[in-house]
Write an enzyme that holds these catalytic residues in place. Sequence first.
Site, PDB file in Angstrom:
ATOM      1  N   GLY A  73      91.582  91.325  44.317  1.00 58.30           N
ATOM      2  CA  GLY A  73      92.304  90.075  44.081  1.00 58.30           C
ATOM      3  C   GLY A  73      91.617  88.899  44.751  1.00 58.30           C
ATOM      4  O   GLY A  73      90.582  89.048  45.422  1.00 58.30           O
ATOM      5  N   GLN A  74      92.223  87.723  44.582  1.00 58.44           N
ATOM      6  CA  GLN A  74      91.648  86.501  45.171  1.00 58.44           C
ATOM      7  C   GLN A  74      91.460  86.637  46.684  1.00 58.44           C
ATOM      8  O   GLN A  74      90.345  86.486  47.214  1.00 58.44           O
ATOM      9  CB  GLN A  74      92.573  85.313  44.899  1.00 58.44           C
ATOM     10  CG  GLN A  74      92.206  84.080  45.711  1.00 58.44           C
ATOM     11  CD  GLN A  74      93.224  82.959  45.632  1.00 58.44           C
ATOM     12  OE1 GLN A  74      93.006  82.002  44.922  1.00 58.44           O
ATOM     13  NE2 GLN A  74      94.322  83.038  46.377  1.00 58.44           N
ATOM     14  N   SER A  87     105.211  86.181  51.869  1.00 58.56           N
ATOM     15  CA  SER A  87     105.041  85.014  50.993  1.00 58.56           C
ATOM     16  C   SER A  87     106.139  83.978  51.183  1.00 58.56           C
ATOM     17  O   SER A  87     107.300  84.316  51.456  1.00 58.56           O
ATOM     18  CB  SER A  87     105.064  85.508  49.532  1.00 58.56           C
ATOM     19  OG  SER A  87     105.311  84.444  48.652  1.00 58.56           O
ATOM     20  N   HIS A  97      98.153  79.543  48.105  1.00 53.76           N
ATOM     21  CA  HIS A  97      96.755  79.210  48.358  1.00 53.76           C
ATOM     22  C   HIS A  97      95.938  79.601  47.139  1.00 53.76           C
ATOM     23  O   HIS A  97      96.161  80.625  46.510  1.00 53.76           O
ATOM     24  CB  HIS A  97      96.246  79.864  49.639  1.00 53.76           C
ATOM     25  CG  HIS A  97      96.651  81.284  49.796  1.00 53.76           C
ATOM     26  ND1 HIS A  97      97.881  81.660  50.275  1.00 53.76           N
ATOM     27  CD2 HIS A  97      95.994  82.432  49.528  1.00 53.76           C
ATOM     28  CE1 HIS A  97      97.961  82.970  50.298  1.00 53.76           C
ATOM     29  NE2 HIS A  97      96.826  83.466  49.846  1.00 53.76           N
ATOM     30  N   LEU A 132      97.090  93.622  51.139  1.00 51.33           N
ATOM     31  CA  LEU A 132      97.164  92.487  50.213  1.00 51.33           C
ATOM     32  C   LEU A 132      97.542  92.942  48.802  1.00 51.33           C
ATOM     33  O   LEU A 132      97.809  92.127  47.931  1.00 51.33           O
ATOM     34  CB  LEU A 132      95.812  91.763  50.149  1.00 51.33           C
ATOM     35  CG  LEU A 132      95.144  91.414  51.486  1.00 51.33           C
ATOM     36  CD1 LEU A 132      93.892  90.591  51.242  1.00 51.33           C
ATOM     37  CD2 LEU A 132      96.095  90.648  52.379  1.00 51.33           C
ATOM     38  N   TYR A 154     109.883  89.401  42.629  1.00 46.60           N
ATOM     39  CA  TYR A 154     108.726  89.356  43.531  1.00 46.60           C
ATOM     40  C   TYR A 154     109.174  88.963  44.937  1.00 46.60           C
ATOM     41  O   TYR A 154     108.841  89.627  45.934  1.00 46.60           O
ATOM     42  CB  TYR A 154     107.686  88.360  42.996  1.00 46.60           C
ATOM     43  CG  TYR A 154     106.584  88.019  43.969  1.00 46.60           C
ATOM     44  CD1 TYR A 154     105.535  88.902  44.180  1.00 46.60           C
ATOM     45  CD2 TYR A 154     106.583  86.804  44.671  1.00 46.60           C
ATOM     46  CE1 TYR A 154     104.509  88.586  45.084  1.00 46.60           C
ATOM     47  CE2 TYR A 154     105.573  86.482  45.558  1.00 46.60           C
ATOM     48  CZ  TYR A 154     104.536  87.378  45.766  1.00 46.60           C
ATOM     49  OH  TYR A 154     103.539  87.077  46.640  1.00 46.60           O
ATOM     50  N   SER A 196     101.671  90.415  42.080  1.00 40.84           N
ATOM     51  CA  SER A 196     101.841  89.153  42.806  1.00 40.84           C
ATOM     52  C   SER A 196     102.229  87.981  41.916  1.00 40.84           C
ATOM     53  O   SER A 196     102.423  86.874  42.415  1.00 40.84           O
ATOM     54  CB  SER A 196     100.544  88.820  43.551  1.00 40.84           C
ATOM     55  OG  SER A 196      99.575  88.412  42.616  1.00 40.84           O
ATOM     56  N   GLU A 217     107.549  82.625  48.887  1.00 48.67           N
ATOM     57  CA  GLU A 217     108.556  82.878  47.843  1.00 48.67           C
ATOM     58  C   GLU A 217     109.794  83.561  48.443  1.00 48.67           C
ATOM     59  O   GLU A 217     110.843  83.588  47.808  1.00 48.67           O
ATOM     60  CB  GLU A 217     107.966  83.743  46.725  1.00 48.67           C
ATOM     61  CG  GLU A 217     106.925  83.035  45.867  1.00 48.67           C
ATOM     62  CD  GLU A 217     107.527  82.061  44.851  1.00 48.67           C
ATOM     63  OE1 GLU A 217     108.639  82.303  44.382  1.00 48.67           O
ATOM     64  OE2 GLU A 217     106.859  81.041  44.544  1.00 48.67           O
ATOM     65  N   ARG A 251      91.126  82.418  41.937  1.00 44.71           N
ATOM     66  CA  ARG A 251      92.522  82.643  41.576  1.00 44.71           C
ATOM     67  C   ARG A 251      92.567  83.251  40.164  1.00 44.71           C
ATOM     68  O   ARG A 251      91.782  82.854  39.275  1.00 44.71           O
ATOM     69  CB  ARG A 251      93.223  81.286  41.595  1.00 44.71           C
ATOM     70  CG  ARG A 251      94.725  81.315  41.478  1.00 44.71           C
ATOM     71  CD  ARG A 251      95.380  82.086  42.576  1.00 44.71           C
ATOM     72  NE  ARG A 251      96.644  81.502  42.980  1.00 44.71           N
ATOM     73  CZ  ARG A 251      97.653  82.223  43.472  1.00 44.71           C
ATOM     74  NH1 ARG A 251      97.544  83.542  43.597  1.00 44.71           N
ATOM     75  NH2 ARG A 251      98.762  81.646  43.865  1.00 44.71           N
ATOM     76  N   ALA A 265      99.471  94.000  45.594  1.00 49.58           N
ATOM     77  CA  ALA A 265     100.830  93.673  45.124  1.00 49.58           C
ATOM     78  C   ALA A 265     100.802  93.357  43.637  1.00 49.58           C
ATOM     79  O   ALA A 265      99.758  93.007  43.091  1.00 49.58           O
ATOM     80  CB  ALA A 265     101.370  92.458  45.881  1.00 49.58           C
TER      81      ALA A 265
HETATM   82  P1  NAP Z   1      96.095  88.979  43.398  1.00 50.92           P
HETATM   83  O1  NAP Z   1      94.860  88.189  43.120  1.00 50.92           O
HETATM   84  O2  NAP Z   1      97.139  89.065  42.334  1.00 50.92           O
HETATM   85  O3  NAP Z   1      95.657  90.457  43.816  1.00 50.92           O
HETATM   86  C1  NAP Z   1      96.573  91.509  43.848  1.00 50.92           C
HETATM   87  C2  NAP Z   1      95.819  92.785  44.183  1.00 50.92           C
HETATM   88  O4  NAP Z   1      96.757  93.863  44.268  1.00 50.92           O
HETATM   89  C3  NAP Z   1      94.764  93.199  43.164  1.00 50.92           C
HETATM   90  O5  NAP Z   1      93.597  93.575  43.849  1.00 50.92           O
HETATM   91  C4  NAP Z   1      95.399  94.421  42.493  1.00 50.92           C
HETATM   92  O6  NAP Z   1      94.452  95.382  42.056  1.00 50.92           O
HETATM   93  C5  NAP Z   1      96.172  94.998  43.667  1.00 50.92           C
HETATM   94  N1  NAP Z   1      97.197  95.955  43.235  1.00 50.92           N
HETATM   95  C6  NAP Z   1      98.107  95.813  42.250  1.00 50.92           C
HETATM   96  N2  NAP Z   1      98.839  96.939  42.109  1.00 50.92           N
HETATM   97  C7  NAP Z   1      98.373  97.824  43.037  1.00 50.92           C
HETATM   98  C8  NAP Z   1      98.710  99.168  43.381  1.00 50.92           C
HETATM   99  N3  NAP Z   1      99.678  99.842  42.733  1.00 50.92           N
HETATM  100  N4  NAP Z   1      98.025  99.774  44.378  1.00 50.92           N
HETATM  101  C9  NAP Z   1      97.021  99.118  45.027  1.00 50.92           C
HETATM  102  N5  NAP Z   1      96.652  97.856  44.741  1.00 50.92           N
HETATM  103  C10 NAP Z   1      97.325  97.209  43.757  1.00 50.92           C
HETATM  104  O7  NAP Z   1      96.834  88.410  44.710  1.00 50.92           O
HETATM  105  P2  NAP Z   1      96.279  87.385  45.814  1.00 50.92           P
HETATM  106  O8  NAP Z   1      96.536  85.993  45.375  1.00 50.92           O
HETATM  107  O9  NAP Z   1      94.917  87.795  46.242  1.00 50.92           O
HETATM  108  O10 NAP Z   1      97.319  87.639  46.987  1.00 50.92           O
HETATM  109  C11 NAP Z   1      97.094  88.665  47.960  1.00 50.92           C
HETATM  110  C12 NAP Z   1      98.427  89.070  48.560  1.00 50.92           C
HETATM  111  O11 NAP Z   1      99.020  87.936  49.185  1.00 50.92           O
HETATM  112  C13 NAP Z   1      99.463  89.570  47.564  1.00 50.92           C
HETATM  113  O12 NAP Z   1     100.242  90.556  48.195  1.00 50.92           O
HETATM  114  C14 NAP Z   1     100.297  88.351  47.286  1.00 50.92           C
HETATM  115  O13 NAP Z   1     101.596  88.703  46.847  1.00 50.92           O
HETATM  116  C15 NAP Z   1     100.308  87.691  48.640  1.00 50.92           C
HETATM  117  N6  NAP Z   1     100.476  86.252  48.650  1.00 50.92           N
HETATM  118  C16 NAP Z   1      99.670  85.471  47.903  1.00 50.92           C
HETATM  119  C17 NAP Z   1      99.837  84.094  47.935  1.00 50.92           C
HETATM  120  C18 NAP Z   1      98.934  83.177  47.142  1.00 50.92           C
HETATM  121  O14 NAP Z   1      99.263  81.994  47.011  1.00 50.92           O
HETATM  122  N7  NAP Z   1      97.818  83.642  46.624  1.00 50.92           N
HETATM  123  C19 NAP Z   1     100.819  83.531  48.760  1.00 50.92           C
HETATM  124  C20 NAP Z   1     101.597  84.376  49.545  1.00 50.92           C
HETATM  125  C21 NAP Z   1     101.413  85.735  49.498  1.00 50.92           C
HETATM  126  P3  NAP Z   1      93.902  95.467  40.514  1.00 50.92           P
HETATM  127  O15 NAP Z   1      92.840  94.413  40.424  1.00 50.92           O
HETATM  128  O16 NAP Z   1      93.377  96.824  40.407  1.00 50.92           O
HETATM  129  O17 NAP Z   1      95.093  95.199  39.628  1.00 50.92           O
END
Ligand code: NAP
Length: 351
Positions: free
Chosen positions: A35-36, A150, A204, A102, A174, A106, A152, A209, A104
């Site tokens: 992920g990001q 988060s 972020h 990380l 979520y 998401s 959220e 993204r 999720a």
């Molecule tokens: P993202 O780009 O959506 O990445 C999510 C990751 O979770 C991907 O690598 C995905 O893998 C993996 N995943 C999904 N299902 C899974 C499973 N069953 N087992 C293991 N891995 C799994 O999210 P992000 O923006 O990088 O955010 C990282 C974390 O921070 C998340 O938990 C998100 O909820 C939290 N967060 C993000 C923000 C934000 O603004 N970005 C803010 C607050 C919190 P695949 O590629 O294989 O699907």
Amino acid sequence: MGVDGVSDRLTVSRLGGFLEWSLLMPRALVTGVTGQDGQYLAEFLNQQGYEVFGLVKGQSNTRADIVAEEFPFIEMVSGDLQDLTSLVSALEHVQPDEVYNLGAISFVALSFKQAELTANVTGLGVLRMLEAIRIVGGRDNPMRFYQASSSEMFGKVRETPQNEQTPFYPRSPYGVAKVFGHDITVNYRESYDMYACSGILFNHESPRRGMEFVTRKVTNAVARIKLGLQSELMLGDLSPRRDWGFAGDYVRAMWLMLQQDQPEDYVVATGETHEVREFVQLAFAAADIEDWERYVKQDERFMRPAEVDLLVGDATKARTKLGWKPSISFPELVTMMVEHDLKLESDKLRH
Ligand code: NAP
């Protein structure tokens, strides 16, 4: 604490000679490495001298192949947050000093359509990882744990700005799953004396993204409109306000949380808030398009069944205790994303 906010554990390994260095290199396991945030964090940990392991799910994961090619220093380990046994195996193999959870489901909009999956991965997945750490780790082999909480979770906000004491009122499956993940992290810390922290991160963004998220959808559409590849941009409500920062800054805060003497939770945010409309306007301006309103259409399909209120974080604790502050401003972030997408789409046209 050692120098520069780095724990003694890490400082010792840094001060060692080459052989000692390689033996003492700290090891980190990152779930959600495709992920990001996973990509920025893996890059950052590598720069800090860590051996980086990434948990990847599925028998054929295209995103994992792309990330493995771009970041050859990451050792990919198979595992799924829905499968406790796989997490135990991953931890046994990696023997990490630090685990960053990380992974999720998401995307808030998807969580309304696949609520059970979201609860399972985003919520129960945290419990499984904590249990796996209890099974494989323990006193002889302590593993520090970071949970990606988060903003959220604040949803229908009880106060503004939101800090570590603000009560939660999630407005999506979520958000509800993240509250469970957050609370179970606190509960394991208090029940089993684990070093477990939650970072309550506000939105972020970055050029990495996912395209499903509104910011990237906007910057990519702007780039395509500029290049004549697309004529309109369909969006939901333009009035929600968010506290948007740069993902590269936020992963630094995750790491800092695990280098403290005591495990605690921290809000990470810029403290500024902007309407989606402002993001859209700035993105078009970054591509020298002034009459942006003629390209933007609103579509109810992109509106949430329940919207969150004004999310704006108070990161005083992260600033004072961790010495963390953002380095990229909101206009810089938008411009960075538009410039990246202009290059991406132009390169695609050339090939
Ligand atoms: P993202 O780009 O959506 O990445 C999510 C990751 O979770 C991907 O690598 C995905 O893998 C993996 N995943 C999904 N299902 C899974 C499973 N069953 N087992 C293991 N891995 C799994 O999210 P992000 O923006 O990088 O955010 C990282 C974390 O921070 C998340 O938990 C998100 O909820 C939290 N967060 C993000 C923000 C934000 O603004 N970005 C803010 C607050 C919190 P695949 O590629 O294989 O699907």
